[in-house]
Write a protein that holds these residues in place. Structure first.
Motif, PDB file in Angstrom:
ATOM      1  N   TYR A   1      34.641  46.633  31.977  1.00 21.30           N
ATOM      2  CA  TYR A   1      34.454  45.990  33.279  1.00 21.30           C
ATOM      3  C   TYR A   1      33.519  46.829  34.155  1.00 21.30           C
ATOM      4  O   TYR A   1      32.565  46.318  34.733  1.00 21.30           O
TER       5      TYR A   1
ATOM      6  N   ARG B   1      38.143  40.930  36.051  1.00 20.12           N
ATOM      7  CA  ARG B   1      38.488  41.827  37.148  1.00 20.12           C
ATOM      8  C   ARG B   1      39.823  42.495  36.842  1.00 20.12           C
ATOM      9  O   ARG B   1      40.828  41.819  36.696  1.00 20.12           O
TER      10      ARG B   1
ATOM     11  N   CYS C   1      38.982  48.315  30.975  1.00 19.12           N
ATOM     12  CA  CYS C   1      38.579  48.789  32.304  1.00 19.12           C
ATOM     13  C   CYS C   1      37.171  49.379  32.272  1.00 19.12           C
ATOM     14  O   CYS C   1      36.361  49.123  33.162  1.00 19.12           O
TER      15      CYS C   1
ATOM     16  N   ARG D   1      29.743  46.012  35.706  1.00 19.06           N
ATOM     17  CA  ARG D   1      29.491  46.028  37.151  1.00 19.06           C
ATOM     18  C   ARG D   1      28.275  46.882  37.501  1.00 19.06           C
ATOM     19  O   ARG D   1      27.481  46.497  38.337  1.00 19.06           O
TER      20      ARG D   1
ATOM     21  N   ARG E   1      39.532  40.698  31.830  1.00 19.36           N
ATOM     22  CA  ARG E   1      38.201  41.243  31.538  1.00 19.36           C
ATOM     23  C   ARG E   1      37.243  41.007  32.691  1.00 19.36           C
ATOM     24  O   ARG E   1      36.291  41.741  32.865  1.00 19.36           O
TER      25      ARG E   1
END
Length: 64
Positions: free
Chosen positions: A52, A13, A49, A56, A11
């Motif tokens: 994540y 990266r 994904c 970001r 989770r």
């Protein structure tokens, strides 16, 4: 749910397949097509994904 989606390291990266998955989603490839191309992935992996990526882009950068 796959073990990767539950794994706190994953989770934080995504691995190489996670980065490929994000790239394919950005190109407009459907999650169904990705799952066909990578049979060892599960839908929850794709969600991990996306989670994540969302974290970001939500990161505020301070102007220096």
């Amino acid at each position: 749910m796959s073990e990767r989606a539950e794994d706190p390291v994953y989770r934080v990266r995504p691995d190489a397949k996670g980065r490929i998955t994000l790239g394919k989603l950005a190109e407009g490839v459907s999650s169904e097509e990705i799952l066909q191309d990578f049979p060892n992935l599960e839908l929850q992996d794709i969600y991990a994904c996306l989670s994540y990526a969302a974290r970001r882009v939500d990161f505020e950068r301070l102007a220096v």
